[in-house]
Design a protein around this motif. Structure first.
Motif, PDB file in Angstrom:
ATOM      1  N   GLY A 193      39.816  40.312  45.494  1.00 40.57           N
ATOM      2  CA  GLY A 193      38.467  40.732  45.835  1.00 40.57           C
ATOM      3  C   GLY A 193      38.222  42.167  45.417  1.00 40.57           C
ATOM      4  O   GLY A 193      38.409  42.533  44.252  1.00 40.57           O
ATOM      5  N   THR A 207      35.447  44.780  41.520  1.00 40.20           N
ATOM      6  CA  THR A 207      35.594  43.629  42.410  1.00 40.20           C
ATOM      7  C   THR A 207      35.763  42.354  41.605  1.00 40.20           C
ATOM      8  O   THR A 207      35.061  42.125  40.621  1.00 40.20           O
ATOM      9  CB  THR A 207      34.359  43.480  43.322  1.00 40.20           C
ATOM     10  N   PHE A 210      36.890  36.700  45.309  1.00 36.02           N
ATOM     11  CA  PHE A 210      37.957  36.363  46.250  1.00 36.02           C
ATOM     12  C   PHE A 210      38.130  34.847  46.243  1.00 36.02           C
ATOM     13  O   PHE A 210      37.152  34.099  46.280  1.00 36.02           O
ATOM     14  CB  PHE A 210      37.602  36.852  47.656  1.00 36.02           C
ATOM     15  N   GLN A 251      36.743  40.082  52.056  1.00 36.48           N
ATOM     16  CA  GLN A 251      36.214  40.895  50.967  1.00 36.48           C
ATOM     17  C   GLN A 251      37.313  41.530  50.123  1.00 36.48           C
ATOM     18  O   GLN A 251      37.086  41.857  48.961  1.00 36.48           O
ATOM     19  CB  GLN A 251      35.298  41.988  51.536  1.00 36.48           C
TER      20      GLN A 251
END
Length: 375
Positions: A193, A207, A210, A251
């Motif tokens: 993530g 990022t 995830f 996250q």
């Protein structure tokens, strides 16, 4: 993953956490004295004031989309430590197949781009996972005897693409091309993530998505661990977890890979913007000694034995407690992981290398997958 500093220092200058680390750190081939380690499954918890049983008030549900049962029980026994009433331990929570599935995920799906690993600063890693490549590649001795070429991964030092912010390693291994099998043995962590920067201690490297299935598994745990009750039926257990698990979403996460000599130094996970949500940790493979202390290293930590399939939910004050892993227990992986044929009939087996490759790895390694909500 920071390892424990092995340099000696006078006992008078050692913190309580440091002394505990030294008690269990690897020395030679013998096992450490584990008599002071809390073993949830081996204790008579009805009369032991070190461990207290609590009762989950919500079911552990198998995430939608997974074609196998992930938890052994919907309402399994759960415990807290008297010294840490907000650290929830659910021993042996994951089914055999769920543990094998998670091992496959961590070794083949997580440890590959765009997720970053400890090897990225030094090697130009391929898009395919090192584990999958190593499963197809001959071992060094076999390749040499048969005259087969070794599959090498190029190092960044050769093409001057090393991150200037990274110090030049003293180990020459990181300064030359390396076989995929040897690189796999050097794999220590990967990030999931929001990508954590171990240099700046911030989530500032972008990022990646995830993993949906791992998030579903962790979210189910977060929901089930919401506001547990006293096992004796006298109301809600104080301090354990007041966060509403329905709000939880993964996250960021880190997968740690330990060999039998690996350690993780005491630290606190406090980079996240919000610390209200629990940090959830899943153990696969070899057992370990886990230390959980307090807000400073001067607080005497409690040593806890974690086995494959155990779940930890760090809530409340334990979320800001120093914790670490000073010892991996060799030879402790369960049979359903190290049997070379154990996973051949699993629902996910066709999408991954044959189970015997995973069995060989898990016989000598521990995998920890942890997730957290950051904002």
């Amino acid at each position: 993953m920071d390892t424990i500093d092995q340099t000696s220092e006078p006992p008078s200058k050692q913190t309580a956490f440091r002394r505990a680390e030294k008690t269990y750190k690897p020395r030679g081939t013998g096992l450490p004295d584990l008599t002071s380690v809390v073993d949830i499954l081996a204790r008579n918890n009805a009369s032991d004031d070190t461990v207290r049983r609590i009762r989950l008030t919500r079911d552990l549900e198998t995430p939608a989309g997974l074609p196998f049962q992930t938890f052994r029980h919907k309402r399994p026994p759960a415990y807290v430590l008297a010294s840490h009433p907000d650290l929830i331990i659910i021993p042996d929570a994951l089914t055999d197949e769920a543990q094998r599935w998670l091992a496959r995920k961590c070794l083949c799906d997580c440890a590959r781009p765009p997720n970053r690993t400890n090897l990225d600063p030094f090697f130009d890693l391929p898009a395919e996972a090192l584990f999958a490549m190593a499963a197809r590649s001959p071992r060094r001795s076999n390749a040499t005897s048969r005259g087969e070429p070794m599959v090498l991964v190029q190092c960044r030092a050769r093409n001057n693409s090393t991150d200037p912010g990274i110090s030049t390693p003293k180990d020459k291994f990181y300064l030359q091309p390396a076989p995929v099998g040897e690189l796999l043995e050097r794999l220590r962590w990967c990030t999931l993530g929001m990508q954590y920067n171990w240099t700046t201690k911030e989530y500032d490297l972008g990022t990646s998505a995830f993993d949906v299935d791992i998030d579903g598994l962790v979210r189910s745990i977060a929901i089930a661990a919401t506001q547990p009750e006293n096992n004796r039926g006298s109301g809600r257990w104080p301090c354990a977890n007041n966060y509403e698990g329905d709000k939880y979403v993964s996250q960021a996460g880190i997968v740690n890979y330990y060999d039998e000599r690996s350690t993780m130094a005491g630290h606190v996970d406090k980079t996240e913007e919000t610390m209200d949500a629990p940090l959830i940790s899943l153990s696969i493979g070899l057992s370990c000694v886990y230390l959980i202390g307090g807000s400073t290293r001067d607080v005497e930590p409690t040593a806890l034995l974690l086995r494959s399939g155990d779940v930890l939910v760090m809530c409340g004050e334990s979320r800001l407690a120093f914790h670490g892993v000073p010892r991996i227990i060799a030879g402790s992986s369960p049979r359903y992981l190290v049997d070379p044929f154990a996973g051949d009939c699993d629902s996910a087996s066709a999408d991954y290398p044959a189970w015997n490759h995973f069995a060989r790895y898990l016989e000598a390694h521990r995998i920890n997958c942890n997730a957290r909500k950051c904002s």
